[in-house]
Design a protein around this motif. Structure first.
Motif, PDB file in Angstrom:
ATOM      1  N   VAL A  77     -13.041   7.680  -3.689  1.00  0.00           N
ATOM      2  CA  VAL A  77     -11.949   8.375  -4.371  1.00  0.00           C
ATOM      3  C   VAL A  77     -11.032   7.335  -5.004  1.00  0.00           C
ATOM      4  N   LEU A  78     -10.823   7.474  -6.297  1.00  0.00           N
ATOM      5  CA  LEU A  78      -9.858   6.661  -7.025  1.00  0.00           C
ATOM      6  C   LEU A  78      -8.718   7.557  -7.470  1.00  0.00           C
ATOM      7  N   VAL A  79      -7.562   6.965  -7.718  1.00  0.00           N
ATOM      8  CA  VAL A  79      -6.448   7.712  -8.302  1.00  0.00           C
ATOM      9  C   VAL A  79      -6.005   6.978  -9.554  1.00  0.00           C
TER      10      VAL A  79
ATOM     11  N   VAL B 131      -5.448   6.875   8.711  1.00  0.00           N
ATOM     12  CA  VAL B 131      -4.575   7.810   7.976  1.00  0.00           C
ATOM     13  C   VAL B 131      -4.828   7.584   6.490  1.00  0.00           C
ATOM     14  N   PRO B 132      -4.625   8.600   5.652  1.00  0.00           N
ATOM     15  CA  PRO B 132      -4.833   8.391   4.217  1.00  0.00           C
ATOM     16  C   PRO B 132      -3.946   7.268   3.669  1.00  0.00           C
ATOM     17  N   ARG B 133      -4.559   6.464   2.797  1.00  0.00           N
ATOM     18  CA  ARG B 133      -3.861   5.277   2.309  1.00  0.00           C
ATOM     19  C   ARG B 133      -4.410   4.922   0.927  1.00  0.00           C
ATOM     20  N   ILE B 134      -3.496   4.572   0.013  1.00  0.00           N
ATOM     21  CA  ILE B 134      -3.862   4.121  -1.324  1.00  0.00           C
ATOM     22  C   ILE B 134      -3.661   2.614  -1.408  1.00  0.00           C
TER      23      ILE B 134
ATOM     24  N   HIS C 189       0.845  -1.182   0.000  1.00  0.00           N
ATOM     25  CA  HIS C 189       0.000   0.000   0.000  1.00  0.00           C
ATOM     26  C   HIS C 189       0.883   1.235   0.000  1.00  0.00           C
ATOM     27  N   ILE C 190       0.241   2.399  -0.130  1.00  0.00           N
ATOM     28  CA  ILE C 190       0.959   3.670  -0.200  1.00  0.00           C
ATOM     29  C   ILE C 190       0.293   4.655   0.757  1.00  0.00           C
ATOM     30  N   TYR C 191       1.109   5.328   1.560  1.00  0.00           N
ATOM     31  CA  TYR C 191       0.613   6.398   2.415  1.00  0.00           C
ATOM     32  C   TYR C 191       0.923   7.739   1.747  1.00  0.00           C
TER      33      TYR C 191
ATOM     34  N   THR D  27      -1.360  15.858  -3.455  1.00  0.00           N
ATOM     35  CA  THR D  27      -2.010  17.021  -2.849  1.00  0.00           C
ATOM     36  C   THR D  27      -3.505  17.022  -3.131  1.00  0.00           C
ATOM     37  N   ALA D  28      -3.885  16.807  -4.386  1.00  0.00           N
ATOM     38  CA  ALA D  28      -5.304  16.796  -4.745  1.00  0.00           C
ATOM     39  C   ALA D  28      -6.040  15.626  -4.112  1.00  0.00           C
ATOM     40  N   ALA D  29      -5.414  14.455  -4.083  1.00  0.00           N
ATOM     41  CA  ALA D  29      -6.066  13.282  -3.496  1.00  0.00           C
ATOM     42  C   ALA D  29      -6.377  13.498  -2.021  1.00  0.00           C
ATOM     43  N   LEU D  30      -5.461  14.133  -1.306  1.00  0.00           N
ATOM     44  CA  LEU D  30      -5.676  14.378   0.121  1.00  0.00           C
ATOM     45  C   LEU D  30      -6.816  15.360   0.365  1.00  0.00           C
TER      46      LEU D  30
END
Length: 225
Positions: free
Chosen positions: A114-116, A217-220, A41-43, A103-106
């Motif tokens: 929300v997808l990236v 916490v935000p996580r992808i 995963h990605i923080y 920045t935009a995703a956060l």
């Protein structure tokens, strides 16, 4: 399905739909490459200081990111899909700071989901969205002035049934974007033309779909692979 395109770091509210934050050069091309390589995963974080602070709690994290496209001092890697492809990231997680996409995703919390994405996983992302048929879709070209993210958004809009452009047009606009020039002119050894080749690539409908959660916490993560 209502499809809107927005540009910049502040996605509009979309509480009844899916928001896709796009960063072709290079955050979400790099993220996709990390997941292909086996990253768990990605923080995403807002600043380099936040990245260093988070690694105090997540000691095995790889710091990945850029400021003004260049690698950040003290980070393990730049925001480079080529570097990540040549790094063993299996079962590792990344802590990522980038100027536009992260920045935009956060700032996209006010969405049902929300997808990236980037050009590399545009077709897979479009298929995922079509299957869910949300009320609204907001495609966020995260670079405030860059054409490459707008091109990807227009390509995605076409895949979702709206007015769009072809894959070849999106790839050409990526290669010719202002943001791509510094990677192609040899001005810095860590800004490689291979990154632009990867940014302009197409992973097809079997590419990975990536989504963001925000708590604790935000996580992808990969939401479909």
């Amino acid at each position: 399905m209502e499809i809107k395109i927005a540009q910049g770091h502040n996605p509009p509210h979309n509480i009844h739909g899916i928001t896709v934050v796009i960063d072709v050069i290079r955050a979400f091309t790099t993220s996709h490459e990390a997941f292909l390589g086996g990253a768990s995963h990605i923080y995403p974080v807002a600043t380099a200081e936040d990245a260093f602070h988070l690694r105090e709690s997540y000691r095995d994290g790889l710091l990945v990111g850029e400021i003004q496209a260049l690698p950040i001092e003290g980070f393990d890697h730049g925001n480079s899909p080529w570097e990540i492809r040549h790094t063993d990231v299996r079962d590792r997680y990344l802590i990522m700071r980038t100027t536009n996409g992260v920045t935009a995703a956060l700032r996209a919390r006010d969405s049902r989901q929300v997808l990236v994405g980037a050009l590399v996983n545009a077709r897979a992302t479009a298929r995922y969205i079509r299957e869910r048929d949300p009320e609204t879709v907001v495609l966020v070209a995260s670079h405030p002035t860059g054409d490459e993210d707008v091109a990807c958004a227009e390509y995605l809009r076409g895949l979702l049934g709206g007015d769009g452009i072809s894959l070849e047009q999106a790839r050409e606009r990526t290669r010719n974007a202002f943001a791509a020039r510094k990677f192609l002119d040899g001005s810095h050894p860590r800004l490689r033309p291979e990154d632009i080749d990867m940014a302009a690539s197409d992973g097809g409908e079997d590419a990975l779909v990536m989504g963001v959660t925000f708590e604790p916490v935000p996580r992808i993560d990969v939401v479909r692979g």
